[in-house]
Write a protein that holds these residues in place. Structure first.
Motif, PDB file in Angstrom:
ATOM      1  N   LEU A  34       0.816  -1.203   0.000  1.00  0.00           N
ATOM      2  CA  LEU A  34       0.000   0.000   0.000  1.00  0.00           C
ATOM      3  C   LEU A  34       0.854   1.258   0.000  1.00  0.00           C
ATOM      4  O   LEU A  34       0.585   2.210  -0.737  1.00  0.00           O
ATOM      5  CB  LEU A  34      -0.937   0.011   1.216  1.00  0.00           C
ATOM      6  N   TYR A  62      -6.280   1.298  -5.668  1.00  0.00           N
ATOM      7  CA  TYR A  62      -5.837   0.167  -4.852  1.00  0.00           C
ATOM      8  C   TYR A  62      -6.727   0.005  -3.632  1.00  0.00           C
ATOM      9  O   TYR A  62      -7.129  -1.114  -3.281  1.00  0.00           O
ATOM     10  CB  TYR A  62      -4.385   0.411  -4.433  1.00  0.00           C
ATOM     11  N   SER A  66      -9.145  -3.117  -2.830  1.00  0.00           N
ATOM     12  CA  SER A  66      -8.863  -3.835  -1.586  1.00  0.00           C
ATOM     13  C   SER A  66     -10.133  -4.052  -0.773  1.00  0.00           C
ATOM     14  O   SER A  66     -10.400  -5.164  -0.288  1.00  0.00           O
ATOM     15  CB  SER A  66      -7.838  -3.057  -0.748  1.00  0.00           C
ATOM     16  N   ALA A 117      -3.527  -5.467  -5.704  1.00  0.00           N
ATOM     17  CA  ALA A 117      -4.412  -5.330  -4.548  1.00  0.00           C
ATOM     18  C   ALA A 117      -4.973  -6.657  -4.070  1.00  0.00           C
ATOM     19  O   ALA A 117      -5.512  -6.741  -2.962  1.00  0.00           O
ATOM     20  CB  ALA A 117      -5.563  -4.367  -4.871  1.00  0.00           C
ATOM     21  N   THR A 120      -4.251  -7.985  -0.482  1.00  0.00           N
ATOM     22  CA  THR A 120      -4.925  -7.522   0.735  1.00  0.00           C
ATOM     23  C   THR A 120      -5.915  -8.550   1.262  1.00  0.00           C
ATOM     24  O   THR A 120      -6.230  -8.541   2.461  1.00  0.00           O
ATOM     25  CB  THR A 120      -5.664  -6.199   0.481  1.00  0.00           C
TER      26      THR A 120
END
Length: 409
Positions: A34, A62, A66, A117, A120
């Protein structure tokens, strides 16, 4: 620390549960991408010859992906198992990292950044794995220890990224992330057996069980507590730079104060890891919320007594981090334990609520703060959010006493 295993299916393979170190590294990798490349945003903008605002979409996009994936991948891990979801997420993350490193224009870069992403989703799935292999109290303890290391990753990420950029260029950051993904796959291949032994027969049958989770006051109490707890920190992050600018504070000092809150979270998470197994979940949560409320309360009290020293105002905010470190592991464990067969879904939904709550409080803080009211308004917003989290914690304690025993399994 011992595991309390869930009853397994008759044909389930008997294997030892994953090491906590494996899950901790997986959580750390899920948050590192991130912000590790933040120092390189200007260089990326210059290399692609585009506006800085366009490159910054690599952050906003992102975050949106996520939050969406946390809602999707958690339930998929309930249906298909934790291990396949983690492995697929890591593979897509590696592809995304390599794509970012090789991208020849900003649009290709942004496309592969969105693929990144997928990593995550490993965080809520890791939380579900911990719940699969431990009782409620031990779940909170293990999450506490994992969160202690997890919080260090975003603290050190930008510094590491800056060093890599200065020595090897910004593309090397994404090559390093790809290598980290490959190493994590190797670790998970040998030390991440399937822990979900109660997979639903189909997606349709799983969705039919969702109302039991979504209608459970216990789940909403725990998840709301997490959301407002995170919101307090996000409000601080959004408002602290403006307050610091009013006091003409240098950027390095701003970073120190912001980092102190994260440092407090690391310490609070350590305390959770050590003591959560000895005390009831709601006891840990309420103590954490009381400590977190003290931070902005002390700040407001100092303002009312005309104390305007920035260190005196921001110093007590470390209590917010300590309080959240005590709160979040137990609240997470409580949310995952409402329906243990839906631990992945609960982790994803609670995670999405936490991110959304933080984003909402951050936006609200940015909208309400002005140079004229910034100091008082910031502490009022933080105190209100911390108090609402305390209220949710009290509600959780209330429904725990009245709730049916099967929801506590």
């Amino acid at each position: 620390m011992t595991f309390e295993n869930q009853p397994s299916q008759p044909n389930a393979e008997t294997r030892s549960p994953p090491r906590l170190a494996t899950l901790t590294l997986l959580c750390a990798l899920s948050v590192l991408p991130l912000n590790v490349f933040l120092p390189s945003l200007a260089n990326i903008s210059r290399d692609y010859r585009v506006d800085y605002a366009l490159v910054s979409l690599s952050l906003a996009g992102y975050a949106v992906v996520s939050a969406t994936l946390e809602l999707v991948m958690g339930p998929l891990s309930d249906r298909f198992g934790r291990r396949p979801v983690v492995m697929v997420s890591l593979v897509v993350f590696i592809v995304g990292s390599i794509g970012c490193a090789l991208a020849t224009n900003i649009w290709v870069f942004l496309m592969f950044r969105l693929l990144q992403a997928t990593i995550t989703s490993c965080y809520p799935v890791s939380m579900a794995i911990i719940r699969d292999t431990a009782g409620r109290q031990q779940t909170a303890s293990r999450i506490g220890y994992a969160a202690m290391i997890w919080a260090v990753a975003p603290m050190l990420g930008p510094a590491v990224g800056g060093i890599i950029d200065e020595t090897l260029g910004w593309r090397a950051i994404f090559w390093a992330l790809a290598c980290a993904g490959v190493l994590m796959i190797a670790v998970c291949w040998f030390d991440l057996p399937e822990t979900n032994t109660r997979q639903s027969r189909s997606i349709a049958s799983q969705f039919r069980t969702y109302p039991a989770l979504l209608k459970a006051p216990r789940f909403w109490a725990y998840a709301s507590c997490m959301s407002f707890s995170a919101g307090t920190v996000y409000a601080f992050f959004a408002g602290a730079p403006l307050v610091a600018a009013i006091f003409d504070l240098p950027a390095t000092s701003v970073g120190l104060f912001i980092g102190s809150v994260t440092g407090g979270y690391v310490f609070g998470s350590f305390l959770s890891g050590r003591y959560a197994g000895r005390y009831h979940l709601t006891t840990m949560i309420i103590v954490g919320r009381l400590i977190a409320c003290l931070g902005p309360a002390i700040g407001l009290a100092l303002l009312l007594t005309d104390v305007k020293q920035i260190a005196a105002l921001f110093g007590p905010c470390i209590l917010i981090g300590i309080g959240n470190g005590l709160t979040m592991p137990s609240a997470n464990a409580g949310a995952l334990s409402v329906r243990s067969e839906l631990a992945g879904s609960a982790a994803g939904l609670a995670g999405a609520m936490t991110v959304s709550g933080g984003a909402l409080l951050s936006s609200l803080t940015g909208a309400l703060l002005t140079e004229a009211n910034a100091t008082y308004m910031l502490f009022c917003i933080m105190f209100a959010s911390a108090a609402l989290a305390l209220l949710a914690a009290v509600l959780a304690a209330f429904v725990e006493k009245r709730g049916p025993a099967h929801e506590l399994s």
